[in-house]
Design a protein around this motif. Structure first.
Motif, PDB file in Angstrom:
ATOM      1  N   ARG A   1       0.841  -1.192   0.000  1.00  0.00           N
ATOM      2  CA  ARG A   1       0.000   0.000   0.000  1.00  0.00           C
ATOM      3  C   ARG A   1       0.873   1.237   0.000  1.00  0.00           C
ATOM      4  O   ARG A   1       2.004   1.211   0.485  1.00  0.00           O
ATOM      5  N   ALA A   2       0.352   2.337  -0.515  1.00  0.00           N
ATOM      6  CA  ALA A   2       1.113   3.577  -0.609  1.00  0.00           C
ATOM      7  C   ALA A   2       1.119   4.294   0.739  1.00  0.00           C
ATOM      8  O   ALA A   2       0.080   4.408   1.395  1.00  0.00           O
ATOM      9  N   GLU A   3       2.304   4.758   1.135  1.00  0.00           N
ATOM     10  CA  GLU A   3       2.425   5.545   2.362  1.00  0.00           C
ATOM     11  C   GLU A   3       2.328   7.022   1.992  1.00  0.00           C
ATOM     12  O   GLU A   3       3.197   7.575   1.325  1.00  0.00           O
ATOM     13  N   MET A   4       1.235   7.654   2.411  1.00  0.00           N
ATOM     14  CA  MET A   4       1.021   9.069   2.093  1.00  0.00           C
ATOM     15  C   MET A   4       0.792   9.893   3.349  1.00  0.00           C
ATOM     16  O   MET A   4       0.110  10.912   3.326  1.00  0.00           O
ATOM     17  N   GLY A   5       1.372   9.398   4.463  1.00  0.00           N
ATOM     18  CA  GLY A   5       1.230  10.100   5.723  1.00  0.00           C
ATOM     19  C   GLY A   5       0.242   9.454   6.658  1.00  0.00           C
ATOM     20  O   GLY A   5       0.159   9.817   7.841  1.00  0.00           O
ATOM     21  N   GLN A   6      -0.522   8.467   6.160  1.00  0.00           N
ATOM     22  CA  GLN A   6      -1.568   7.860   6.978  1.00  0.00           C
ATOM     23  C   GLN A   6      -1.062   6.755   7.889  1.00  0.00           C
ATOM     24  O   GLN A   6      -1.777   6.315   8.779  1.00  0.00           O
ATOM     25  N   GLY A   7       0.174   6.262   7.671  1.00  0.00           N
ATOM     26  CA  GLY A   7       0.769   5.347   8.631  1.00  0.00           C
ATOM     27  C   GLY A   7       0.838   3.895   8.267  1.00  0.00           C
ATOM     28  O   GLY A   7       1.184   3.071   9.123  1.00  0.00           O
TER      29      GLY A   7
ATOM     30  N   TYR B   1       2.994   2.384   6.475  1.00  0.00           N
ATOM     31  CA  TYR B   1       4.390   1.962   6.545  1.00  0.00           C
ATOM     32  C   TYR B   1       4.677   1.358   7.921  1.00  0.00           C
ATOM     33  O   TYR B   1       5.381   0.348   8.040  1.00  0.00           O
ATOM     34  N   THR B   2       4.113   1.965   8.944  1.00  0.00           N
ATOM     35  CA  THR B   2       4.297   1.464  10.308  1.00  0.00           C
ATOM     36  C   THR B   2       3.260   0.411  10.664  1.00  0.00           C
ATOM     37  O   THR B   2       3.592  -0.654  11.198  1.00  0.00           O
ATOM     38  N   GLY B   3       1.995   0.691  10.361  1.00  0.00           N
ATOM     39  CA  GLY B   3       0.917  -0.196  10.799  1.00  0.00           C
ATOM     40  C   GLY B   3       1.007  -1.589  10.222  1.00  0.00           C
ATOM     41  O   GLY B   3       0.908  -2.591  10.947  1.00  0.00           O
ATOM     42  N   LEU B   4       1.222  -1.705   8.902  1.00  0.00           N
ATOM     43  CA  LEU B   4       1.286  -3.024   8.285  1.00  0.00           C
ATOM     44  C   LEU B   4       2.556  -3.767   8.681  1.00  0.00           C
ATOM     45  O   LEU B   4       2.547  -4.990   8.856  1.00  0.00           O
ATOM     46  N   THR B   5       3.649  -3.029   8.835  1.00  0.00           N
ATOM     47  CA  THR B   5       4.897  -3.668   9.260  1.00  0.00           C
ATOM     48  C   THR B   5       4.778  -4.200  10.680  1.00  0.00           C
ATOM     49  O   THR B   5       5.325  -5.261  11.016  1.00  0.00           O
ATOM     50  N   THR B   6       4.042  -3.482  11.519  1.00  0.00           N
ATOM     51  CA  THR B   6       3.833  -3.923  12.905  1.00  0.00           C
ATOM     52  C   THR B   6       3.122  -5.268  12.952  1.00  0.00           C
ATOM     53  O   THR B   6       3.421  -6.115  13.809  1.00  0.00           O
ATOM     54  N   LEU B   7       2.188  -5.490  12.036  1.00  0.00           N
ATOM     55  CA  LEU B   7       1.474  -6.767  12.005  1.00  0.00           C
ATOM     56  C   LEU B   7       2.443  -7.919  11.779  1.00  0.00           C
ATOM     57  O   LEU B   7       2.366  -8.960  12.439  1.00  0.00           O
ATOM     58  N   ALA B   8       3.363  -7.731  10.828  1.00  0.00           N
ATOM     59  CA  ALA B   8       4.349  -8.776  10.551  1.00  0.00           C
ATOM     60  C   ALA B   8       5.300  -8.949  11.721  1.00  0.00           C
ATOM     61  O   ALA B   8       5.632 -10.075  12.122  1.00  0.00           O
ATOM     62  N   ALA B   9       5.755  -7.826  12.275  1.00  0.00           N
ATOM     63  CA  ALA B   9       6.710  -7.881  13.381  1.00  0.00           C
ATOM     64  C   ALA B   9       6.119  -8.594  14.590  1.00  0.00           C
ATOM     65  O   ALA B   9       6.823  -9.340  15.282  1.00  0.00           O
ATOM     66  N   GLU B  10       4.849  -8.391  14.840  1.00  0.00           N
ATOM     67  CA  GLU B  10       4.200  -9.023  15.994  1.00  0.00           C
ATOM     68  C   GLU B  10       4.274 -10.539  15.881  1.00  0.00           C
ATOM     69  O   GLU B  10       4.654 -11.236  16.844  1.00  0.00           O
TER      70      GLU B  10
ATOM     71  N   SER C   1       3.797   3.463  19.738  1.00  0.00           N
ATOM     72  CA  SER C   1       5.176   3.315  19.278  1.00  0.00           C
ATOM     73  C   SER C   1       5.487   4.402  18.266  1.00  0.00           C
ATOM     74  O   SER C   1       4.591   4.992  17.655  1.00  0.00           O
ATOM     75  N   VAL C   2       6.770   4.657  18.072  1.00  0.00           N
ATOM     76  CA  VAL C   2       7.218   5.685  17.142  1.00  0.00           C
ATOM     77  C   VAL C   2       7.036   5.187  15.704  1.00  0.00           C
ATOM     78  O   VAL C   2       7.279   4.021  15.406  1.00  0.00           O
ATOM     79  N   ARG C   3       6.626   6.083  14.818  1.00  0.00           N
ATOM     80  CA  ARG C   3       6.464   5.718  13.410  1.00  0.00           C
ATOM     81  C   ARG C   3       7.804   5.348  12.795  1.00  0.00           C
ATOM     82  O   ARG C   3       8.812   6.022  13.014  1.00  0.00           O
ATOM     83  N   LEU C   4       7.804   4.288  11.991  1.00  0.00           N
ATOM     84  CA  LEU C   4       9.040   3.799  11.388  1.00  0.00           C
ATOM     85  C   LEU C   4       9.601   4.753  10.343  1.00  0.00           C
ATOM     86  O   LEU C   4      10.804   4.754  10.080  1.00  0.00           O
ATOM     87  N   ASP C   5       8.734   5.561   9.737  1.00  0.00           N
ATOM     88  CA  ASP C   5       9.189   6.485   8.699  1.00  0.00           C
ATOM     89  C   ASP C   5       9.476   7.881   9.233  1.00  0.00           C
ATOM     90  O   ASP C   5       9.848   8.777   8.472  1.00  0.00           O
ATOM     91  N   ALA C   6       9.338   8.077  10.536  1.00  0.00           N
ATOM     92  CA  ALA C   6       9.451   9.424  11.102  1.00  0.00           C
ATOM     93  C   ALA C   6      10.850  10.004  10.943  1.00  0.00           C
ATOM     94  O   ALA C   6      11.019  11.150  10.511  1.00  0.00           O
ATOM     95  N   ARG C   7      11.876   9.224  11.296  1.00  0.00           N
ATOM     96  CA  ARG C   7      13.238   9.757  11.260  1.00  0.00           C
ATOM     97  C   ARG C   7      13.633  10.169   9.831  1.00  0.00           C
ATOM     98  O   ARG C   7      14.205  11.240   9.611  1.00  0.00           O
ATOM     99  N   ASP C   8      13.343   9.304   8.856  1.00  0.00           N
ATOM    100  CA  ASP C   8      13.719   9.627   7.484  1.00  0.00           C
ATOM    101  C   ASP C   8      13.002  10.881   6.991  1.00  0.00           C
ATOM    102  O   ASP C   8      13.577  11.690   6.250  1.00  0.00           O
ATOM    103  N   LYS C   9      11.758  11.050   7.405  1.00  0.00           N
ATOM    104  CA  LYS C   9      11.019  12.236   6.964  1.00  0.00           C
ATOM    105  C   LYS C   9      11.540  13.502   7.650  1.00  0.00           C
ATOM    106  O   LYS C   9      11.618  14.565   7.024  1.00  0.00           O
TER     107      LYS C   9
END
Length: 722
Positions: A63-69, A71-80, A197-205
């Motif tokens: 899915r496209a990351e356009m600020g809605q999250g 990038y973090t939300g879907l990755t969290t599902l896998a990480a869990e 938790s902190v957004r995974l894309d926050a630092r790069d942005k």
């Protein structure tokens, strides 16, 4: 429909540098070849998790990351499910493949607030399968029982041994069958899902290292800008390019897509040259249209027979005095901070696109059609999106870039200006509604209404269909969808015809406005206006009956509904009925995208100035995978909605958009932004949408607060006190 066979899948995954991969089946037809064909090590027959030989876990973000999250939300599902920190997972933007198509829309699309809702179980299952696969491989490789193996912190723990990296198990894992339905973790054991938790894309942005479409370039790139007809739907008749060609750095000037393209060595010479063009325009079908004409058209259409979209209850129950109110909303621009742009490189057997798009497969289809190329030649490298709000569901800017590149033979970076963006958008349509109710002996006996609004589906879906349908189908088939969809377009009445308010009789109708203004999906789509219509009128009903607006709503909705829970919570948290002296409260509650949001707005009025002091929001969105993202999306939607309620409005003159930039299409400023307080209704249900549901209630809640302050009902957006 067939899906990729396991044997074929393993042949293709063998090209992943010796890694292993687990498929996530997201629906759709998977019989198409792996794509793109000349980069097998990057192809993705399904959305999947990949383990590289050096032990890294790579998640292909579908899915496209356009600020809605996502990038973090879907990755969290896998990480869990993998028992590893989400920040250890490498996230890559997925290339198009049919397996990435959303099962609800059958498109590889980001929109409709479905990303978490429709991916919650598939991604968890894929990660659980990978966990089980690695455990089985470790048990066999080290001759221990399965119970002696577990995953933790990105490693495999084997009883009696040092921790093992995932990469050390690849050879053994590839000799074993892939688990397909491994047990999922119990919610009681979640350590990441449901946690802040902190957004995974926050630092790069924050540091500027995140790459958006507008950042992309390749060797030999030229920059292009377009001059488009200022009259919507118009085209160029003739032009004089002599002054433009005199600008240093300009390489080409020619007609394309009904406008004029300027190609130059950089953006500023291209822009300067474009401004120097002397163009004669054919004004097109909207010549002469202005806001007053459009309003009069809508008023006339309200008197015509509508298409019935809902009828519930017994018409014989309709008794008592009838009250009626008419509401109106204007056209709105999306105005994402990153304007539309695309880098396109057209070569003999390949067309590559670097951009931010919400619909990669549609982009492939429309570019293929525009260039008369096979779809297999089109490759979309999707990037971060600097805002979308539905604008990047329409790939018109990508087609422009593709045609200019094909004409010049150079990689072309097409960049829209803010003026281009605001004056050539696919707008949230202007709409009008007339709602009525009958009241008998202090009770509402009926609730009915009619809307006048264009069909977004009728305009946009034929493009989507043409992009998705097999090439052998005649073009008339997708075009014919326009005539059909305008008669069944649920976005015209969503949130109005399907409201769960309970009255003895309800009836809703809609009238299609076929004025050819380009319209599209704007954040929360039909809910954006229909919540304003409904929740404003419900407040008028409560006042007419002398009842408290919160209690009136609660009394007329199911007590086991999400909206009931959200409204009860927001009234409690906002201190409903006890505002600060000099301030006034308004309330609204609305269901959208399977979520329920209720808001209390506290405002004051000084003369004709409306000041919003605080918005308290309660959202029932099922399980909040990342509460921080839920809160951020509610805050974002509230600010977006307040802008529409207080500031925004696209107006026409002679078929031209009068607004051009933020000086006359202003956004809500930081100083004007109120305190926002968000509360999440506790839930163990599967996640629902959060990207859009926070917007619809804010405008009616504010209008209701203004009524409480002044006694004046404002039935048109943006809100203006006379």
């Amino acid at each position: 429909m067939t899906t990729l066979s396991r044997r074929s899948f393993f042949k293709q995954s063998a090209a992943l540098g010796g890694g292993i991969a687990v498929a996530i089946h997201l629906g759709g037809c998977g019989s198409e070849p792996v794509y793109p064909g000349d980069r097998e090590n990057a192809l993705q027959p399904n959305a999947y998790l990949q383990v590289t030989p050096d032990g890294k876990v790579v998640f292909q973000l579908p899915r496209a990351e356009m600020g809605q999250g996502v990038y973090t939300g879907l990755t969290t599902l896998a990480a869990e499910e993998l028992n590893m920190p989400a920040e250890q997972i490498v996230v890559e933007h997925a290339y198009y493949h049919p397996e990435f198509r959303d099962p609800e829309f059958q498109m590889m699309m980001t929109g409709g607030s479905v990303s978490l809702r429709n991916n919650f179980m598939p991604i968890r299952q894929a990660a659980a399968n990978l966990r089980a696969w690695l455990r089985a491989a470790a048990a066999q490789q080290y001759k221990v029982s399965l119970d002696a193996v577990e995953l933790s912190n990105g490693q495999v723990l084997v009883e009696g041994r040092e921790p093992v990296g995932f990469g050390e198990l690849i050879e053994t894992a590839n000799s074993l069958p892939v688990p397909e339905k491994a047990p999922l973790k119990s919610p009681a054991d979640f350590s990441q899902i449901g946690r802040h938790s902190v957004r995974l894309d926050a630092r790069d942005k924050v540091t500027g290292s995140a790459r958006f479409g507008i950042d992309c370039t390749v060797p030999g790139t030229r920059t292009a800008v377009m001059r488009r007809c200022p009259h919507l739907g118009g085209r160029v008749k003739s032009f004089d390019a002599s002054a433009a060609k005199a600008v240093k750095g300009v390489e080409a000037v020619f007609e394309v897509n009904g406008g004029v393209a300027v190609v130059a060595s950089g953006y500023w010479p291209a822009r300067k040259a474009a401004d120097a063009l002397d163009i004669q325009w054919d004004k097109g079908p909207l010549a002469g249209l202005d806001d007053n004409t459009l309003r009069q058209r809508h008023e006339k259409l309200l008197q015509s027979e509508g298409r019935q979209v809902a009828e519930v209850g017994d018409a014989e129950a309709v008794t008592g005095e009838r009250m009626t109110a008419r509401y109106r909303v204007p056209m709105l621009s999306h105005s994402p901070m990153e304007p539309p742009n695309a880098l396109v490189q057209v070569s003999e057997n390949r067309v590559e696109v670097w951009t931010g798009t919400q619909v990669p497969d549609t982009a492939i289809g429309v570019v293929a059609a525009a260039l008369e190329r096979p779809r297999e030649q089109i490759i979309v490298h999707n990037q971060m999106l600097g805002g979308g709000f539905g604008r990047r569901l329409v790939p018109d800017y990508i087609v422009e870039g593709a045609r200019i590149s094909a004409r010049t033979g150079h990689p072309i970076k097409l960049v829209w200006s803010r003026e281009d963006d605001i004056q050539h958008d696919y707008y949230r349509p202007a709409a009008m509604a007339e709602l009525s109710a009958t009241v008998d002996n202090g009770k509402v006996t009926s609730f009915s209404g009619k809307t006048v609004v264009p069909s977004i589906m009728g305009q946009i879906m034929p493009m989507f269909a043409e992009a998705a349908m097999p090439e052998w189908l005649p073009p008339a088939i997708p075009r014919s969808l326009a005539g059909l969809l305008k008669h069944v377009d649920t976005s015209m009445t969503e949130g109005l015809g399907d409201t769960n308010y309970q009255f003895p009789y309800k009836k809703m109708e809609t009238v299609h406005d076929d004025t050819p203004i380009p319209v599209g999906f704007w954040r929360s789509v039909g809910h954006s206006q229909n919540a304003f219509f409904t929740e404003s009128f419900i407040d008028e009903l409560a006042h007419r009956l002398g009842q408290d607006p919160v209690e009136f709503r609660l009394m007329h909705m199911p007590h086991d509904s999400r909206r009931y829970r959200a409204l009860k919570l927001v009234a409690e948290k906002a201190g409903w009925g006890r505002p600060t002296p000099g301030q006034f409260q308004g309330v609204a509650a609305h269901d959208a995208f399977h979520s329920s949001v209720a808001q209390v707005v506290t405002a004051s009025v000084e003369g004709t100035n409306i000041r919003v002091h605080k918005v308290v929001c309660a959202v029932d969105c099922g399980l909040a995978v990342n509460p921080d993202i839920v809160i951020a999306q509610m805050e974002s939607a509230i600010v977006f909605g307040l802008t529409a309620a207080l500031k925004a409005g696209i107006t026409l003159e002679d078929g031209k958009v009068k607004q051009s930039n933020f000086h006359d299409y202003p956004m809500l400023s930081l100083a004007e932004t109120p305190e926002i307080e968000v509360h999440i209704v506790p839930s163990t249900d599967a996640p629902t949408g959060v990207g859009e549901p926070g917007l619809p209630p804010v405008a009616p809640a504010l209008a209701n607060a203004v009524f409480a302050a002044t006694g004046q009902r404002l039935r048109e957006l943006p809100l203006r006190l006379g």
